[in-house]
Design a protein around this motif. Structure first.
Motif, PDB file in Angstrom:
ATOM      1  N   ALA A  94       0.830  -1.209   0.000  1.00 61.53           N
ATOM      2  CA  ALA A  94       0.000   0.000   0.000  1.00 61.53           C
ATOM      3  C   ALA A  94       0.861   1.254   0.000  1.00 61.53           C
ATOM      4  O   ALA A  94       0.573   2.228  -0.717  1.00 61.53           O
ATOM      5  CB  ALA A  94      -0.938  -0.007   1.201  1.00 61.53           C
ATOM      6  N   ALA A  95       1.920   1.242   0.791  1.00 57.12           N
ATOM      7  CA  ALA A  95       2.799   2.414   0.856  1.00 57.12           C
ATOM      8  C   ALA A  95       3.478   2.662  -0.487  1.00 57.12           C
ATOM      9  O   ALA A  95       3.588   3.816  -0.940  1.00 57.12           O
ATOM     10  CB  ALA A  95       3.847   2.223   1.954  1.00 57.12           C
ATOM     11  N   PHE A  96       3.922   1.594  -1.140  1.00 53.16           N
ATOM     12  CA  PHE A  96       4.584   1.758  -2.436  1.00 53.16           C
ATOM     13  C   PHE A  96       3.583   2.208  -3.497  1.00 53.16           C
ATOM     14  O   PHE A  96       3.896   3.087  -4.322  1.00 53.16           O
ATOM     15  CB  PHE A  96       5.260   0.456  -2.855  1.00 53.16           C
ATOM     16  N   ALA A  97       2.376   1.624  -3.481  1.00 49.33           N
ATOM     17  CA  ALA A  97       1.348   2.024  -4.437  1.00 49.33           C
ATOM     18  C   ALA A  97       0.996   3.495  -4.257  1.00 49.33           C
ATOM     19  O   ALA A  97       0.847   4.237  -5.238  1.00 49.33           O
ATOM     20  CB  ALA A  97       0.108   1.147  -4.269  1.00 49.33           C
ATOM     21  N   ASP A  98       0.873   3.928  -3.012  1.00 48.57           N
ATOM     22  CA  ASP A  98       0.550   5.335  -2.750  1.00 48.57           C
ATOM     23  C   ASP A  98       1.673   6.256  -3.206  1.00 48.57           C
ATOM     24  O   ASP A  98       1.429   7.367  -3.704  1.00 48.57           O
ATOM     25  CB  ASP A  98       0.277   5.542  -1.264  1.00 48.57           C
ATOM     26  N   ARG A  99       2.907   5.817  -3.019  1.00 50.40           N
ATOM     27  CA  ARG A  99       4.037   6.628  -3.484  1.00 50.40           C
ATOM     28  C   ARG A  99       3.954   6.863  -4.987  1.00 50.40           C
ATOM     29  O   ARG A  99       4.132   7.989  -5.471  1.00 50.40           O
ATOM     30  CB  ARG A  99       5.352   5.948  -3.121  1.00 50.40           C
ATOM     31  N   LEU A 100       3.664   5.809  -5.753  1.00 53.68           N
ATOM     32  CA  LEU A 100       3.536   5.970  -7.191  1.00 53.68           C
ATOM     33  C   LEU A 100       2.299   6.793  -7.550  1.00 53.68           C
ATOM     34  O   LEU A 100       2.350   7.635  -8.454  1.00 53.68           O
ATOM     35  CB  LEU A 100       3.456   4.600  -7.873  1.00 53.68           C
ATOM     36  N   ALA A 101       1.206   6.565  -6.824  1.00 54.69           N
ATOM     37  CA  ALA A 101      -0.030   7.294  -7.115  1.00 54.69           C
ATOM     38  C   ALA A 101       0.125   8.788  -6.879  1.00 54.69           C
ATOM     39  O   ALA A 101      -0.555   9.599  -7.529  1.00 54.69           O
ATOM     40  CB  ALA A 101      -1.168   6.737  -6.261  1.00 54.69           C
ATOM     41  N   ASN A 102       1.012   9.147  -5.971  1.00 53.43           N
ATOM     42  CA  ASN A 102       1.240  10.565  -5.665  1.00 53.43           C
ATOM     43  C   ASN A 102       2.373  11.160  -6.497  1.00 53.43           C
ATOM     44  O   ASN A 102       2.749  12.324  -6.300  1.00 53.43           O
ATOM     45  CB  ASN A 102       1.557  10.733  -4.173  1.00 53.43           C
ATOM     46  N   GLY A 103       2.921  10.377  -7.405  1.00 51.51           N
ATOM     47  CA  GLY A 103       4.009  10.847  -8.258  1.00 51.51           C
ATOM     48  C   GLY A 103       3.503  11.495  -9.537  1.00 51.51           C
ATOM     49  O   GLY A 103       2.299  11.737  -9.711  1.00 51.51           O
ATOM     50  N   ALA A 104       4.437  11.777 -10.436  1.00 52.80           N
ATOM     51  CA  ALA A 104       4.101  12.380 -11.730  1.00 52.80           C
ATOM     52  C   ALA A 104       3.547  11.280 -12.642  1.00 52.80           C
ATOM     53  O   ALA A 104       4.307  10.535 -13.265  1.00 52.80           O
ATOM     54  CB  ALA A 104       5.336  13.031 -12.344  1.00 52.80           C
ATOM     55  N   THR A 105       2.236  11.181 -12.697  1.00 51.88           N
ATOM     56  CA  THR A 105       1.562  10.032 -13.304  1.00 51.88           C
ATOM     57  C   THR A 105       2.022   9.739 -14.722  1.00 51.88           C
ATOM     58  O   THR A 105       2.364   8.598 -15.063  1.00 51.88           O
ATOM     59  CB  THR A 105       0.039  10.241 -13.293  1.00 51.88           C
ATOM     60  N   LYS A 106       2.028  10.748 -15.571  1.00 48.53           N
ATOM     61  CA  LYS A 106       2.371  10.504 -16.970  1.00 48.53           C
ATOM     62  C   LYS A 106       3.836  10.132 -17.128  1.00 48.53           C
ATOM     63  O   LYS A 106       4.189   9.258 -17.934  1.00 48.53           O
ATOM     64  CB  LYS A 106       2.004  11.715 -17.820  1.00 48.53           C
ATOM     65  N   ALA A 107       4.713  10.779 -16.371  1.00 49.50           N
ATOM     66  CA  ALA A 107       6.129  10.439 -16.451  1.00 49.50           C
ATOM     67  C   ALA A 107       6.369   9.005 -16.018  1.00 49.50           C
ATOM     68  O   ALA A 107       7.172   8.275 -16.626  1.00 49.50           O
ATOM     69  CB  ALA A 107       6.942  11.399 -15.576  1.00 49.50           C
ATOM     70  N   ILE A 108       5.662   8.581 -14.959  1.00 52.27           N
ATOM     71  CA  ILE A 108       5.796   7.205 -14.476  1.00 52.27           C
ATOM     72  C   ILE A 108       5.272   6.224 -15.525  1.00 52.27           C
ATOM     73  O   ILE A 108       5.917   5.221 -15.849  1.00 52.27           O
ATOM     74  CB  ILE A 108       5.061   7.037 -13.133  1.00 52.27           C
TER      75      ILE A 108
END
Length: 266
Positions: free
Chosen positions: A198-212
């Motif tokens: 959950a913590a890792f998923a949230d980290r990605l979800a709060n990142g720059a979506t398109k860049a990721i």
């Protein structure tokens, strides 16, 4: 969740922009039957088209992530080999669906991931596993060619020598062993698995979506090229192995709860 309303063997749950996807045949250790296989062939395309999620967590219900193919389903393909044509078509859709899905997919191995279950997990982008989980591709143990993606992904993750050792024997490894050789990312205590994922998923979800997303797609260009070159041939070999005496013997032995005797020619 109109997009996912007609699924029978896969569950969906939302947590903000994180879509949690659960293989749901716990009584069979989430082994793949005809229904689940067909749904897996389209689920990653549906996930790509889902407007309400950016990150995906893929896991299994109950004690396992997925125990691979359901042996009763294998017997049906032995009895009617023409059925395997659909299996081959869907197998390609599963692998390319995973590769082409722009959204990062995090595999959460709550238990064993074997055969097709391992293939699906290893084509995910980041893999967390409970320490008690085991991982392996025992296609050969049931007289089958590891043609549904294992021949593509295993060598890319751990090199050809190690990959061939595990694919030719069908041996399973612990999640700690898998993490140490780079087959998966993290082996964690079972009681910490949900929180870590959950913590890792949230980290990605709060990142720059398109860049990721586009970074994932850039990394996957080479993997897609490789899968394009290998999948047709490896699945053709698997289709051939579906009609061999060794495969029929292995499936029969599994149903009779005994060790198979390979090398028979009748």
């Amino acid at each position: 969740m109109t997009l996912f309303s007609d699924y029978q063997a896969i569950l969906f749950n939302r947590r903000g922009r994180v879509l949690e996807v659960t293989l749901n045949r716990p009584e069979k250790l989430n082994a793949t039957d005809a229904i689940l296989h067909t749904e897996l062939a389209r689920v990653f395309t549906d996930i790509s088209n889902d407007p309400d999620s950016d990150i995906v967590v893929l896991t299994g219900a109950g004690r396992a992530f997925s125990a691979g193919g359901d042996v009763a389903w294998m017997q049906e393909a032995i009895d009617e080999p023409v059925r395997f044509e659909q299996t081959v078509r869907e197998a390609k859709q599963i692998v390319f669906g995973l590769i082409d899905c722009e959204k990062p997919i995090i595999a959460k191995l709550n238990g064993h991931a074997t055969g097709l279950g391992a293939t699906i997990a290893l084509f995910c982008d980041v893999i967390f596993a409970a320490e008690h989980a085991k991982i392996g591709d025992p296609h050969v143990s049931i007289g089958f060619v590891a043609g549904d993606g294992g021949a593509v992904i295993w060598p890319q993750l751990i090199g050809y020598a190690r990959a061939k050792e595990y694919l030719l024997t069908g041996d399973l490894m612990t999640s700690a062993q898998a993490a140490s050789m780079g087959l998966i990312n993290h082996a964690v205590p079972a009681d910490e698995l949900d929180a870590k994922v959950a913590a890792f998923a949230d980290r990605l979800a709060n990142g720059a979506t398109k860049a990721i997303r586009w970074t994932k797609m850039s990394v996957n260009i080479g993997l897609r090229d490789l899968a394009t070159k290998i999948m047709d041939a490896s699945l053709a070999y698997e289709a051939l192995s579906n009609i061999t005496p060794d495969h029929a013997e292995a499936v029969r032995a599994f149903a009779e709860k005994r060790a198979p005797v390979f090398g028979q020619r009748k």
